[in-house]
Write an enzyme that holds these catalytic residues in place. Structure first.
Site, PDB file in Angstrom:
ATOM      1  N   PRO A  85       0.825  -1.216   0.000  1.00 46.76           N
ATOM      2  CA  PRO A  85       0.000   0.000   0.000  1.00 46.76           C
ATOM      3  C   PRO A  85       0.858   1.265   0.000  1.00 46.76           C
ATOM      4  O   PRO A  85       0.388   2.339  -0.340  1.00 46.76           O
ATOM      5  CB  PRO A  85      -0.804  -0.086   1.304  1.00 46.76           C
ATOM      6  CG  PRO A  85      -0.504  -1.385   1.924  1.00 46.76           C
ATOM      7  CD  PRO A  85       0.639  -2.029   1.210  1.00 46.76           C
ATOM      8  N   GLU A 112       1.426  -8.322   8.555  1.00 49.02           N
ATOM      9  CA  GLU A 112       1.697  -6.875   8.650  1.00 49.02           C
ATOM     10  C   GLU A 112       2.577  -6.410   7.497  1.00 49.02           C
ATOM     11  O   GLU A 112       2.941  -5.241   7.421  1.00 49.02           O
ATOM     12  CB  GLU A 112       2.364  -6.533   9.987  1.00 49.02           C
ATOM     13  CG  GLU A 112       1.407  -6.450  11.157  1.00 49.02           C
ATOM     14  CD  GLU A 112       0.180  -5.591  10.879  1.00 49.02           C
ATOM     15  OE1 GLU A 112       0.332  -4.459  10.384  1.00 49.02           O
ATOM     16  OE2 GLU A 112      -0.933  -6.079  11.142  1.00 49.02           O
ATOM     17  N   ARG A 149      -2.919  -8.046 -21.246  1.00 51.57           N
ATOM     18  CA  ARG A 149      -3.816  -7.669 -22.350  1.00 51.57           C
ATOM     19  C   ARG A 149      -3.169  -6.676 -23.320  1.00 51.57           C
ATOM     20  O   ARG A 149      -3.694  -6.428 -24.407  1.00 51.57           O
ATOM     21  CB  ARG A 149      -5.159  -7.147 -21.821  1.00 51.57           C
ATOM     22  CG  ARG A 149      -5.086  -5.862 -21.076  1.00 51.57           C
ATOM     23  CD  ARG A 149      -6.400  -5.599 -20.363  1.00 51.57           C
ATOM     24  NE  ARG A 149      -7.517  -5.365 -21.273  1.00 51.57           N
ATOM     25  CZ  ARG A 149      -7.724  -4.224 -21.914  1.00 51.57           C
ATOM     26  NH1 ARG A 149      -6.877  -3.222 -21.766  1.00 51.57           N
ATOM     27  NH2 ARG A 149      -8.761  -4.086 -22.716  1.00 51.57           N
ATOM     28  N   ASP A 164      -9.108   2.205 -24.947  1.00 51.18           N
ATOM     29  CA  ASP A 164      -9.563   2.031 -23.577  1.00 51.18           C
ATOM     30  C   ASP A 164      -9.423   3.293 -22.749  1.00 51.18           C
ATOM     31  O   ASP A 164      -8.588   4.137 -23.046  1.00 51.18           O
ATOM     32  CB  ASP A 164      -8.711   0.960 -22.867  1.00 51.18           C
ATOM     33  CG  ASP A 164      -9.097  -0.437 -23.277  1.00 51.18           C
ATOM     34  OD1 ASP A 164     -10.228  -0.605 -23.730  1.00 51.18           O
ATOM     35  OD2 ASP A 164      -8.254  -1.330 -23.125  1.00 51.18           O
TER      36      ASP A 164
HETATM   37  C1  LIG Z   1      -2.397  -6.293   5.565  1.00 52.84           C
HETATM   38  S1  LIG Z   1      -1.322  -5.771   4.323  1.00 52.84           S
HETATM   39  C2  LIG Z   1      -0.081  -4.930   5.234  1.00 52.84           C
HETATM   40  C3  LIG Z   1      -0.420  -3.520   5.406  1.00 52.84           C
HETATM   41  C4  LIG Z   1       0.698  -2.703   6.054  1.00 52.84           C
HETATM   42  N1  LIG Z   1       0.798  -2.984   7.445  1.00 52.84           N
HETATM   43  C5  LIG Z   1       0.378  -1.233   5.838  1.00 52.84           C
HETATM   44  O1  LIG Z   1      -0.420  -0.681   6.591  1.00 52.84           O
HETATM   45  O2  LIG Z   1       0.918  -0.661   4.871  1.00 52.84           O
HETATM   46  C6  LIG Z   1      -0.547  -7.246   3.804  1.00 52.84           C
HETATM   47  C7  LIG Z   1      -0.033  -7.214   2.382  1.00 52.84           C
HETATM   48  O3  LIG Z   1      -1.093  -6.964   1.486  1.00 52.84           O
HETATM   49  C8  LIG Z   1      -0.605  -6.330   0.331  1.00 52.84           C
HETATM   50  N2  LIG Z   1      -1.402  -5.122   0.087  1.00 52.84           N
HETATM   51  C9  LIG Z   1      -2.341  -4.612   0.909  1.00 52.84           C
HETATM   52  N3  LIG Z   1      -2.902  -3.527   0.379  1.00 52.84           N
HETATM   53  C10 LIG Z   1      -2.323  -3.322  -0.817  1.00 52.84           C
HETATM   54  C11 LIG Z   1      -2.471  -2.336  -1.830  1.00 52.84           C
HETATM   55  N4  LIG Z   1      -3.330  -1.340  -1.717  1.00 52.84           N
HETATM   56  N5  LIG Z   1      -1.700  -2.448  -2.935  1.00 52.84           N
HETATM   57  C12 LIG Z   1      -0.812  -3.463  -3.066  1.00 52.84           C
HETATM   58  N6  LIG Z   1      -0.624  -4.417  -2.131  1.00 52.84           N
HETATM   59  C13 LIG Z   1      -1.364  -4.352  -1.026  1.00 52.84           C
HETATM   60  C14 LIG Z   1       0.880  -6.053   0.542  1.00 52.84           C
HETATM   61  O4  LIG Z   1       1.647  -7.044  -0.120  1.00 52.84           O
HETATM   62  C15 LIG Z   1       0.997  -6.164   2.044  1.00 52.84           C
HETATM   63  O5  LIG Z   1       2.294  -6.562   2.442  1.00 52.84           O
END
Ligand SMILES: C[S@@+](CC[C@H](N)C(=O)[O-])C[C@H]1O[C@@H](n2cnc3c(N)ncnc32)[C@H](O)[C@@H]1O
Length: 237
Positions: A85, A112, A149, A164
């Site tokens: 994220p 996490e 794609r 697109d």
């Molecule tokens: C529960 S999340 C961890 C969130 C982290 N503690 C934070 O608040 O940034 C677990 C995993 O989900 C994935 N993930 C969650 N949200 C994402 C997003 N918006 N984009 C890409 N990957 C995401 C990532 O690989 C992350 O390590």
């Protein structure tokens, strides 16, 4: 294009490769999807992949040693992408750039997240939106879908993705098919006129109108012709 997807849940990814266009692209040899279980790279007898966070706090953190072994075992790659994220927002432009590569490694976090030292072993971090998912698997699939794609031969009409949303810098124009009339709503007459130049003009105007109404932020970066600017001006009067 080869995709290597590193995940603790290979069974979440697999069905995506067994249906529809992705499956056909694999069968035609246009793409290859190698799904690897990160747990296989754990060296202790319990196959542990995570541990408690230094400094305390809730949740578990994926271990950097296990994850880096998985990354290195994936072999040479143009990009090693950590889904996070906190990464750069994934966009159509990024999809176009990645679609030109030949091997992408997509690393899915869970819990996490992954020990921060993993950053030194990836080429970029990518987020698929401003929300938090339970794992990176959907993000990896989003990147797979959006890039595959664009690879020549994966979707039938070569022109299809050039029109697109986002490819032209604008949202796509509205599409219609049979029936010509549905619950009091008709297909715009121009589309059944057979007049190709006028249809193209109508579509461009609709794309501009929609973008202006729904995503005015895109208009600031879109490449607009003098004619487009006149139409947009007419729209607002
Ligand atoms: C529960 S999340 C961890 C969130 C982290 N503690 C934070 O608040 O940034 C677990 C995993 O989900 C994935 N993930 C969650 N949200 C994402 C997003 N918006 N984009 C890409 N990957 C995401 C990532 O690989 C992350 O390590």
């Amino acid at each position: 294009m080869k995709y290597t997807i590193l995940t603790l849940f290979p069974d979440l990814i697999r069905p995506w490769t067994e249906e529809s266009i992705v499956q056909k692209a694999i069968q035609k040899g246009l793409i290859e999807v190698d799904i690897r279980d990160i747990r296989a790279y754990s060296e202790d007898k319990h196959k542990t992949v995570d541990d408690t966070p230094y400094g305390g706090g809730a949740g578990m953190v994926m271990r950097v040693d296990v994850v880096v072994r998985a990354l290195e075992a994936a072999g040479p790659a143009d990009e090693r992408i950590l889904l996070s994220p906190a990464g750069a927002p994934f966009t159509q432009r990024m999809a176009e750039e990645l679609a030109r590569k030949s091997h992408l490694v997509l690393l899915c976090g869970r819990y996490e997240g992954i020990d921060a030292r993993v950053e030194h072993f990836v080429t970029r971090e990518v987020s698929i939106g401003d929300y938090v998912l339970m794992g990176g698997e959907l993000g990896a699939l989003v990147i797979l879908e959006a890039t595959a794609r664009l690879i020549p031969g994966v979707i039938k009409e070569a022109e299809s993705h050039q029109q697109d949303s986002f490819s032209t810098g604008l949202l796509d124009y509205p599409h219609y098919t049979r029936p010509p009339e549905f619950r009091g709503q008709s297909v715009p007459e121009i589309l059944t006129s057979g007049h190709h130049a006028k249809i193209a003009e109508w579509r461009r105007k609709q794309a501009l109108k929609r973008t202006k109404e729904r995503r005015p932020d895109l208009l600031e970066k879109a490449e607009l012709t003098a004619k487009d600017l006149v139409w947009l001006e007419e729209e607002s009067t």
